[in-house]
Design a protein around this motif. Structure first.
Motif, PDB file in Angstrom:
ATOM      1  N   ALA A 206       0.819  -1.240   0.054  1.00 55.54           N
ATOM      2  CA  ALA A 206      -0.110   0.128  -0.083  1.00 55.54           C
ATOM      3  C   ALA A 206       0.815   1.193   0.002  1.00 55.54           C
ATOM      4  CB  ALA A 206      -0.863   0.074   1.356  1.00 55.54           C
ATOM      5  N   ALA A 207       2.193   1.150   0.404  1.00 54.34           N
ATOM      6  CA  ALA A 207       2.658   2.159   0.504  1.00 54.34           C
ATOM      7  C   ALA A 207       3.488   3.021  -0.719  1.00 54.34           C
ATOM      8  CB  ALA A 207       3.805   2.281   1.771  1.00 54.34           C
ATOM      9  N   SER A 208       3.954   1.676  -1.579  1.00 53.47           N
ATOM     10  CA  SER A 208       4.585   2.046  -2.800  1.00 53.47           C
ATOM     11  C   SER A 208       3.891   1.860  -3.945  1.00 53.47           C
ATOM     12  CB  SER A 208       5.838   1.252  -2.830  1.00 53.47           C
ATOM     13  OG  SER A 208       5.716  -0.174  -2.717  1.00 53.47           O
ATOM     14  N   LEU A 209       2.879   0.934  -3.852  1.00 48.11           N
ATOM     15  CA  LEU A 209       2.260   0.590  -5.509  1.00 48.11           C
ATOM     16  C   LEU A 209       1.765   1.854  -6.207  1.00 48.11           C
ATOM     17  CD1 LEU A 209       1.460  -1.958  -7.064  1.00 48.11           C
ATOM     18  CD2 LEU A 209      -0.879  -1.924  -5.638  1.00 48.11           C
ATOM     19  N   LYS A 210       2.095   1.920  -7.400  1.00 47.60           N
ATOM     20  CA  LYS A 210       1.468   2.955  -8.235  1.00 47.60           C
ATOM     21  C   LYS A 210       0.272   2.602  -8.872  1.00 47.60           C
ATOM     22  CE  LYS A 210       5.909   5.492  -9.281  1.00 47.60           C
ATOM     23  NZ  LYS A 210       7.073   4.641  -8.977  1.00 47.60           N
ATOM     24  N   LEU A 211      -0.570   3.564  -8.714  1.00 50.37           N
ATOM     25  CA  LEU A 211      -2.076   3.275  -9.343  1.00 50.37           C
ATOM     26  C   LEU A 211      -2.412   4.428 -10.023  1.00 50.37           C
ATOM     27  CD1 LEU A 211      -3.599   1.692  -6.005  1.00 50.37           C
ATOM     28  CD2 LEU A 211      -2.944   0.221  -8.225  1.00 50.37           C
ATOM     29  N   ALA A 212      -2.994   4.216 -11.139  1.00 52.40           N
ATOM     30  CA  ALA A 212      -3.300   5.340 -12.040  1.00 52.40           C
ATOM     31  C   ALA A 212      -4.390   6.050 -11.586  1.00 52.40           C
ATOM     32  CB  ALA A 212      -3.659   5.056 -13.683  1.00 52.40           C
ATOM     33  N   ALA A 213      -4.492   7.311 -11.421  1.00 59.41           N
ATOM     34  CA  ALA A 213      -5.583   8.202 -11.225  1.00 59.41           C
ATOM     35  C   ALA A 213      -6.202   8.943 -12.306  1.00 59.41           C
ATOM     36  CB  ALA A 213      -5.066   9.282  -9.967  1.00 59.41           C
ATOM     37  N   PRO A 214      -7.401   9.198 -12.177  1.00 57.89           N
ATOM     38  CA  PRO A 214      -8.497   9.084 -11.197  1.00 57.89           C
ATOM     39  C   PRO A 214      -8.780   7.745 -11.212  1.00 57.89           C
ATOM     40  CG  PRO A 214      -9.554   9.955 -13.139  1.00 57.89           C
ATOM     41  CD  PRO A 214      -7.901   9.954 -13.525  1.00 57.89           C
ATOM     42  N   GLY A 215      -9.444   7.125 -10.226  1.00 58.18           N
ATOM     43  CA  GLY A 215      -9.946   5.648 -10.105  1.00 58.18           C
ATOM     44  C   GLY A 215     -10.309   5.444  -8.691  1.00 58.18           C
ATOM     45  N   GLU A 216     -10.428   3.983  -8.278  1.00 56.78           N
ATOM     46  CA  GLU A 216     -10.802   3.846  -6.998  1.00 56.78           C
ATOM     47  C   GLU A 216     -10.103   2.373  -6.452  1.00 56.78           C
ATOM     48  OE1 GLU A 216     -14.993   2.846  -7.110  1.00 56.78           O
ATOM     49  OE2 GLU A 216     -14.683   0.965  -7.792  1.00 56.78           O
ATOM     50  N   ILE A 217      -9.907   2.354  -4.939  1.00 57.43           N
ATOM     51  CA  ILE A 217      -9.437   1.232  -4.417  1.00 57.43           C
ATOM     52  C   ILE A 217     -10.672   0.440  -4.067  1.00 57.43           C
ATOM     53  CG2 ILE A 217      -8.154   0.060  -2.679  1.00 57.43           C
ATOM     54  CD1 ILE A 217      -6.112   2.633  -3.191  1.00 57.43           C
ATOM     55  N   LEU A 218     -10.928  -0.822  -4.489  1.00 59.88           N
ATOM     56  CA  LEU A 218     -12.195  -1.044  -3.643  1.00 59.88           C
ATOM     57  C   LEU A 218     -11.988  -2.566  -2.628  1.00 59.88           C
ATOM     58  CD1 LEU A 218     -15.282  -1.655  -4.589  1.00 59.88           C
ATOM     59  CD2 LEU A 218     -14.587  -3.532  -6.050  1.00 59.88           C
ATOM     60  N   LEU A 219     -12.557  -2.358  -1.392  1.00 64.85           N
ATOM     61  CA  LEU A 219     -12.414  -3.372  -0.225  1.00 64.85           C
ATOM     62  C   LEU A 219     -13.741  -3.668   0.064  1.00 64.85           C
ATOM     63  CD1 LEU A 219      -9.828  -1.262   0.043  1.00 64.85           C
ATOM     64  CD2 LEU A 219     -10.457  -1.281   2.378  1.00 64.85           C
ATOM     65  N   THR A 220     -13.650  -5.024   0.565  1.00 60.75           N
ATOM     66  CA  THR A 220     -14.966  -5.433   1.133  1.00 60.75           C
ATOM     67  C   THR A 220     -15.410  -4.485   2.507  1.00 60.75           C
ATOM     68  OG1 THR A 220     -14.436  -7.035   3.080  1.00 60.75           O
ATOM     69  CG2 THR A 220     -14.382  -7.730   0.620  1.00 60.75           C
ATOM     70  N   ASP A 221     -16.554  -4.549   2.813  1.00 64.54           N
ATOM     71  CA  ASP A 221     -16.834  -3.874   4.185  1.00 64.54           C
ATOM     72  C   ASP A 221     -16.633  -4.677   5.286  1.00 64.54           C
ATOM     73  OD1 ASP A 221     -18.871  -5.776   3.876  1.00 64.54           O
ATOM     74  OD2 ASP A 221     -20.536  -4.614   4.285  1.00 64.54           O
ATOM     75  N   HIS A 222     -15.836  -5.872   5.359  1.00 66.71           N
ATOM     76  CA  HIS A 222     -15.515  -6.522   6.332  1.00 66.71           C
ATOM     77  C   HIS A 222     -13.916  -6.751   6.836  1.00 66.71           C
ATOM     78  CE1 HIS A 222     -19.683  -7.704   6.779  1.00 66.71           C
ATOM     79  NE2 HIS A 222     -19.256  -8.414   7.759  1.00 66.71           N
ATOM     80  N   GLU A 223     -13.346  -5.705   6.252  1.00 64.60           N
ATOM     81  CA  GLU A 223     -11.907  -5.576   6.317  1.00 64.60           C
ATOM     82  C   GLU A 223     -11.416  -5.171   7.912  1.00 64.60           C
ATOM     83  OE1 GLU A 223     -10.123  -7.456   4.377  1.00 64.60           O
ATOM     84  OE2 GLU A 223     -11.824  -7.401   2.975  1.00 64.60           O
ATOM     85  N   TYR A 224     -10.235  -5.894   8.206  1.00 62.69           N
ATOM     86  CA  TYR A 224      -9.544  -5.582   9.546  1.00 62.69           C
ATOM     87  C   TYR A 224      -9.255  -3.944   9.509  1.00 62.69           C
ATOM     88  CZ  TYR A 224      -6.138  -6.497  13.152  1.00 62.69           C
ATOM     89  OH  TYR A 224      -5.472  -6.593  14.616  1.00 62.69           O
ATOM     90  N   GLY A 225      -9.608  -3.144  10.511  1.00 65.15           N
ATOM     91  CA  GLY A 225      -9.652  -1.918  10.582  1.00 65.15           C
ATOM     92  C   GLY A 225      -8.393  -1.232  10.051  1.00 65.15           C
ATOM     93  N   ALA A 226      -7.084  -1.985  10.809  1.00 63.97           N
ATOM     94  CA  ALA A 226      -5.758  -1.205  10.541  1.00 63.97           C
ATOM     95  C   ALA A 226      -5.451  -1.244   8.889  1.00 63.97           C
ATOM     96  CB  ALA A 226      -4.761  -1.820  11.339  1.00 63.97           C
ATOM     97  N   MET A 227      -5.966  -2.501   8.162  1.00 63.25           N
ATOM     98  CA  MET A 227      -5.765  -2.626   6.855  1.00 63.25           C
ATOM     99  C   MET A 227      -6.618  -1.737   6.049  1.00 63.25           C
ATOM    100  SD  MET A 227      -3.347  -4.866   6.839  1.00 63.25           S
ATOM    101  CE  MET A 227      -2.928  -3.858   8.529  1.00 63.25           C
ATOM    102  N   HIS A 228      -7.570  -1.450   6.484  1.00 62.96           N
ATOM    103  CA  HIS A 228      -8.727  -0.351   5.725  1.00 62.96           C
ATOM    104  C   HIS A 228      -7.970   0.929   5.870  1.00 62.96           C
ATOM    105  CE1 HIS A 228     -12.598   1.113   4.872  1.00 62.96           C
ATOM    106  NE2 HIS A 228     -12.038   2.349   5.145  1.00 62.96           N
ATOM    107  N   TRP A 229      -7.119   1.383   6.948  1.00 64.85           N
ATOM    108  CA  TRP A 229      -6.589   2.350   7.088  1.00 64.85           C
ATOM    109  C   TRP A 229      -5.348   2.574   5.955  1.00 64.85           C
ATOM    110  CZ3 TRP A 229      -6.316   2.932  13.130  1.00 64.85           C
ATOM    111  CH2 TRP A 229      -7.539   3.393  13.636  1.00 64.85           C
ATOM    112  N   CYS A 230      -4.627   1.537   5.864  1.00 68.01           N
ATOM    113  CA  CYS A 230      -3.436   1.517   5.141  1.00 68.01           C
ATOM    114  C   CYS A 230      -3.900   1.826   3.565  1.00 68.01           C
ATOM    115  CB  CYS A 230      -3.031   0.060   4.821  1.00 68.01           C
ATOM    116  SG  CYS A 230      -1.839  -0.568   5.771  1.00 68.01           S
ATOM    117  N   TRP A 231      -5.038   1.320   3.123  1.00 74.34           N
ATOM    118  CA  TRP A 231      -5.555   1.649   1.819  1.00 74.34           C
ATOM    119  C   TRP A 231      -6.222   2.984   1.789  1.00 74.34           C
ATOM    120  CZ3 TRP A 231      -3.594  -0.824  -1.635  1.00 74.34           C
ATOM    121  CH2 TRP A 231      -2.994  -2.170  -1.325  1.00 74.34           C
TER     122      TRP A 231
END
Ligand SMILES: Cc1ncc(COP(=O)(O)O)c(C=O)c1O
Length: 396
Positions: A93-118
């Protein structure tokens, strides 16, 4: 006979005999043999650090890498050791390059700290972060894939999900989700915190771009052992969290075993200066320990205890099951919905102080859950203890 095997297996674990530890999902206790091995290595580190770190570590590190990769159906040259899955996900999460604009998609049941990473990654890349709802208690893996399919948009750059969800123990169909994402050009990052040794994992078949996990939960390796697996085509996408001696390396032979027990590519991500990596080095002993009982037998015992939990806590205490009974959708954790009005802090305190039971109370936005983990060393008596404590604590 079966009972003798499991009481013998339990006697090889370092468990406090006064505690009913129904919480391997948070932290795994250690088999005595693993503790003794890691202590032995630390003794050598203490008495002759130069010899240990420079001469002894490289072959041990490579052996650990190969054993873990083989156990998980992967390739050692793709496996970066980390201290935990938090570190694994952060590297990505700290180094991956992702093209903007766009979105990162997560489920609504992720571990809180990992949600914060994203959350931070989205800020860094100028992307939005979106969660999609998982079906409440899915009846089949297909329902989860359908939910993801419905959530993908042309803007989705990355999908992040847990292989085994922390709040409920629901197992997600990782291979199918990765296939769906790949077909749309979406990168996949999996949080496999609970998966190794709880459920069969084949990293090559799953086909994620990045798969991070812990060895210090269900595999029963020492605290401080985790890994990040680099999927084919995603080897060059990351930067290390800390720049150290692996940073400059020859491009030739980047995936060949080096004199440090790594490859140049892995060492760039893995080597963070001098630190205690003994937990990584005893992963083979942790694998051997459970292998000695036989994985099929361990899984059968886990299934037996899981069924007992459902009978006693679900039907017996009368709590609604939050984890599907479908065999593909659960491993060794089952969660149950607690009655409205339950005070989570009081219940937590009473379970510990009055009954010496370790089992987490999980506060979800939509409901309060109790999650019960059962590894092979747990007993029916411990589950009975929880089943008899709960009615008094919830209604008494
Ligand atoms: C799904 C999930 N992800 C991440 C973590 C964090 O694990 P660690 O603290 O070992 O990095 C946990 C811990 O329980 C978890 O359940």
């Amino acid at each position: 006979m079966a009972e003798t095997i499991w009481s013998d297996a339990r006697s090889q674990m370092m468990l406090d005999p006064n505690v009913a530890n129904l919480n391997t999902g948070s932290f795994g206790p250690l088999p005595r043999v693993v503790f003794e091995r890691v202590t032995k290595l630390r003794e050598r580190l203490a008495e002759e650090p130069m010899d240990f770190l420079v001469r002894q570590v490289p072959p041990l590190l490579w052996d650990a890498r190969e054993r873990l990769a083989t156990f998980l159906g992967g390739d050692a040259r793709r496996l970066v050791f980390t201290c935990n899955v938090t570190a694994s996900v952060n590297i990505v999460a700290a180094s991956l390059k992702l093209a903007a604009p766009g979105e990162i998609l997560l489920t609504d049941h992720e571990y809180g700290a990992m949600h914060w990473c994203w959350e931070r990654a989205a800020q860094r890349c100028g992307l939005t972060l979106r969660t999609f709802p998982l079906p409440r208690t899915p009846g089949s893996p297909g329902e989860i894939v359908d939910a993801a399919r419905a959530a993908f948009t042309p803007q989705t750059r990355l999908l992040f999900f847990s292989h085994v969800l922390s709040p409920t123990g629901l197992v997600l169909p990782a291979e199918d989700l990765c296939r769906e994402a790949r077909g749309r050009g979406i990168l996949t990052v999996i949080d496999g915190a609970h998966a190794p040794a709880m459920i069969p994992v084949n990293l090559a078949d799953i086909g994620a771009d990045f798969y991070g996990a812990n060895c210090h939960k269900w595999l029963l390796a020492p605290t401080g052992s985790g890994f990040l697996y680099l999927g084919p085509g995603s080897e060059d996408r990351l930067q290390p969290l800390q720049v150290s001696w692996g940073w400059h390396h020859e491009c030739r032979g980047v995936d060949e075993r080096d004199e440090f027990g790594s490859t140049p590519r892995l060492r760039a991500l893995e080597f963070e200066g001098t630190r205690d990596i003994c937990p990584w080095l005893v992963v083979p002993q942790a694998i051997d320990f459970q292998d000695g009982f036989g994985w099929a037998r361990i899984r059968a015992r886990i299934a037996e205890l899981g069924a007992y939990v459902r009978t006693k806590i679900g039907r017996g205490v009368g709590l609604e099951e939050a984890t599907p009974a479908h065999p593909a959708l659960h491993g060794a954790m089952a969660a149950f919905q607690l009655p409205a009005g339950t005070d989570p802090a009081v219940l937590r305190r009473n379970l510990w102080e009055k009954f010496r039971i370790e089992t987490p109370i999980i506060e979800r936005p939509e409901r309060l859950l109790i999650r019960v983990s059962t590894h092979f060393y747990n007993t029916e008596d411990e589950i009975d203890r929880l089943a008899s404590a709960l009615p008094a604590l919830l209604h008494g």
